[in-house]
Every structure is written in structure tokens, then in C-alpha cells.
Design a protein around this motif. Structure first.
Motif, PDB file in Angstrom:
ATOM      1  N   SER A  68       0.806  -1.228   0.000  1.00 36.70           N
ATOM      2  CA  SER A  68       0.000   0.000   0.000  1.00 36.70           C
ATOM      3  C   SER A  68       0.836   1.273   0.000  1.00 36.70           C
ATOM      4  N   ASN A  69       2.072   1.221   0.484  1.00 38.58           N
ATOM      5  CA  ASN A  69       2.938   2.398   0.484  1.00 38.58           C
ATOM      6  C   ASN A  69       4.156   2.206  -0.406  1.00 38.58           C
ATOM      7  N   ARG A  83       5.760  12.164  -4.191  1.00 38.33           N
ATOM      8  CA  ARG A  83       5.957  12.069  -2.731  1.00 38.33           C
ATOM      9  C   ARG A  83       7.449  12.107  -2.388  1.00 38.33           C
ATOM     10  N   LEU A  84       8.237  11.411  -3.197  1.00 39.89           N
ATOM     11  CA  LEU A  84       9.682  11.379  -2.975  1.00 39.89           C
ATOM     12  C   LEU A  84      10.290  12.768  -3.190  1.00 39.89           C
ATOM     13  N   ILE A  85       9.906  13.416  -4.259  1.00 42.28           N
ATOM     14  CA  ILE A  85      10.434  14.744  -4.574  1.00 42.28           C
ATOM     15  C   ILE A  85      10.060  15.739  -3.487  1.00 42.28           C
ATOM     16  N   GLU A  86       8.823  15.688  -3.034  1.00 40.30           N
ATOM     17  CA  GLU A  86       8.382  16.606  -1.973  1.00 40.30           C
ATOM     18  C   GLU A  86       9.196  16.399  -0.690  1.00 40.30           C
ATOM     19  N   ALA A  87       9.428  15.160  -0.319  1.00 38.76           N
ATOM     20  CA  ALA A  87      10.229  14.879   0.877  1.00 38.76           C
ATOM     21  C   ALA A  87      11.677  15.312   0.684  1.00 38.76           C
ATOM     22  N   GLY A 126       6.978   8.424   3.246  1.00 38.48           N
ATOM     23  CA  GLY A 126       6.077   7.314   3.557  1.00 38.48           C
ATOM     24  C   GLY A 126       6.148   6.197   2.534  1.00 38.48           C
ATOM     25  N   ILE A 127       7.286   6.053   1.868  1.00 33.61           N
ATOM     26  CA  ILE A 127       7.462   5.031   0.835  1.00 33.61           C
ATOM     27  C   ILE A 127       8.206   3.843   1.445  1.00 33.61           C
ATOM     28  N   THR A 128       7.541   2.688   1.491  1.00 33.56           N
ATOM     29  CA  THR A 128       8.142   1.499   2.093  1.00 33.56           C
ATOM     30  C   THR A 128       8.822   0.598   1.067  1.00 33.56           C
ATOM     31  N   GLU A 139       9.258  -6.928 -10.241  1.00 25.32           N
ATOM     32  CA  GLU A 139      10.381  -6.855  -9.309  1.00 25.32           C
ATOM     33  C   GLU A 139      10.038  -5.827  -8.240  1.00 25.32           C
ATOM     34  N   ILE A 140      10.236  -6.212  -6.991  1.00 23.19           N
ATOM     35  CA  ILE A 140       9.852  -5.381  -5.846  1.00 23.19           C
ATOM     36  C   ILE A 140      11.056  -5.221  -4.944  1.00 23.19           C
ATOM     37  N   VAL A 141      11.286  -4.009  -4.458  1.00 23.20           N
ATOM     38  CA  VAL A 141      12.320  -3.789  -3.453  1.00 23.20           C
ATOM     39  C   VAL A 141      11.642  -3.204  -2.220  1.00 23.20           C
ATOM     40  N   VAL A 142      11.989  -3.731  -1.066  1.00 22.75           N
ATOM     41  CA  VAL A 142      11.436  -3.256   0.205  1.00 22.75           C
ATOM     42  C   VAL A 142      12.522  -2.440   0.908  1.00 22.75           C
ATOM     43  N   TYR A 143      12.177  -1.198   1.285  1.00 19.59           N
ATOM     44  CA  TYR A 143      13.101  -0.322   2.006  1.00 19.59           C
ATOM     45  C   TYR A 143      12.832  -0.343   3.503  1.00 19.59           C
ATOM     46  N   ASP A 144      11.609  -0.662   3.886  1.00 20.09           N
ATOM     47  CA  ASP A 144      11.190  -0.604   5.280  1.00 20.09           C
ATOM     48  C   ASP A 144      10.659  -1.988   5.679  1.00 20.09           C
ATOM     49  N   PRO A 145      11.230  -2.609   6.716  1.00 16.76           N
ATOM     50  CA  PRO A 145      10.813  -3.968   7.080  1.00 16.76           C
ATOM     51  C   PRO A 145       9.352  -4.082   7.495  1.00 16.76           C
TER      52      PRO A 145
END
Length: 167
Positions: A68-69, A83-87, A126-128, A139-145
Motif C-alpha cells: 500500500s505504500n 511524494r519522494l520529490i516533496e520529501a 512514507g514510501i516502504t 520486481e519489488i524492493v522493500v526499504y522498510d521492514p
């Protein structure tokens, strides 16, 4: 696939992150990566191909992810890369922040930032995780466990592509 034992906490930001097959991609060589984190794919066969990078006792894991994120790296809308650019604007000058995307976030050679700042920007946005549709699954990469809901060891079969589901 990889050498991470099943049932332990997966830490995409751990010391071992960036040591696998995609390490050279994340730091400048090779095609545009999704960045540094734990990689997954929606097809079992694709995971089996990566077992060769898992050391002496590789493990293939089936996971349930909360997507979801997570953002599609090709989504340049406000709800995606916006969202990334704003942060990033909190930490970088406007001319650098406006050109920052998932595919170059961890790549200093392409305008990216160092690892710690990259994770801080992702957290603020808020990007996980991120994903990229490919011809061999997503292909998926997870940044937040926190995005990894459940893991279980999967049987290595060598059979044709089996589609895993992503929550």
C-alpha cells in the motif's frame, strides 16, 4: 532467493544490504536499479535464479508484502514519485530535489544521495518500497521492514513460472 534465514526479522537497511547481485547496480554500474533494499519478485522461478547469490546454504522464501505504500518507479504523479520529490525538498536544493526519483535515489553518479539520506527521504515520503513490472514478473524492493508481513520457506522446484501474489 538468498542466505537470509526464514523466520528472522528482515532488515532492508542492515549491514548486508547492498552486498548481493544488485550491489554494483545500486552504486553506479548497470541498468537503473530500484535502489538498496531487499528484493522480491512475483514469480517463484525468478527467485530460484537468484539462489546462486545466496552463499553456501541459500533459502528461497515466499513472502506476503503490504504494497500500500510502495510506488511504481514509472508513476511520476503526486501520489508516486511526487511524494519522494516533496520529501527531498526538506534536505536538498530545489534544482536537485526536482530531479530525484527512485531509480536514481541511491546512485550518486546520477544525482542521487548517500544511503542514510536516501532512507530518511523515503521515510519522510512514507514510501516502504518500489516496484517495476518486467517481462519476468514484478520486481519489488522493500526499504522498510514493516512492509514484510510474513515469510515462509518455499520449495525449490525448478518448475515453470509460478505466480506469487502480492497483497
Amino acid at each position: 532467493g538468498g542466505s537470509r534465514p526464514v523466520g528472522v526479522a528482515w532488515d532492508p537497511r542492515g549491514d548486508w544490504s547492498g552486498t548481493g547481485e544488485g550491489a554494483s547496480q545500486a552504486w553506479g554500474a548497470g541498468p537503473s536499479p530500484l535502489g538498496m533494499g531487499v528484493y522480491f519478485n512475483t514469480t517463484k522461478r525468478r527467485g530460484e535464479r537468484y539462489l546462486k547469490y545466496g552463499g553456501d546454504d541459500p533459502v528461497l522464501s515466499e513472502v506476503v508484502l503490504d504494497t500500500s505504500n510502495m510506488i511504481n518507479i514509472f508513476d511520476h504523479s503526486e501520489s508516486g514519485q511526487g511524494r519522494l520529490i516533496e520529501a527531498a525538498r526538506k534536505y536538498l536544493p530545489e534544482d536537485k530535489a526536482k530531479d530525484l526519483y527512485i531509480f536514481n535515489l541511491f546512485r550518486k553518479d546520477r544525482g542521487g544521495v548517500d544511503r542514510d539520506l536516501a532512507y530518511r527521504i523515503l521515510d519522510d515520503a512514507g514510501i516502504t518500497g518500489a516496484y517495476e513490472p518486467t517481462t519476468l514478473g514484478v520486481e519489488i524492493v522493500v526499504y522498510d521492514p514493516s512492509a514484510i508481513i510474513r515469510t515462509a520457506e518455499a520449495e525449490v522446484t525448478g518448475e515453470p513460472e509460478e505466480q506469487f501474489s502480492v497483497v
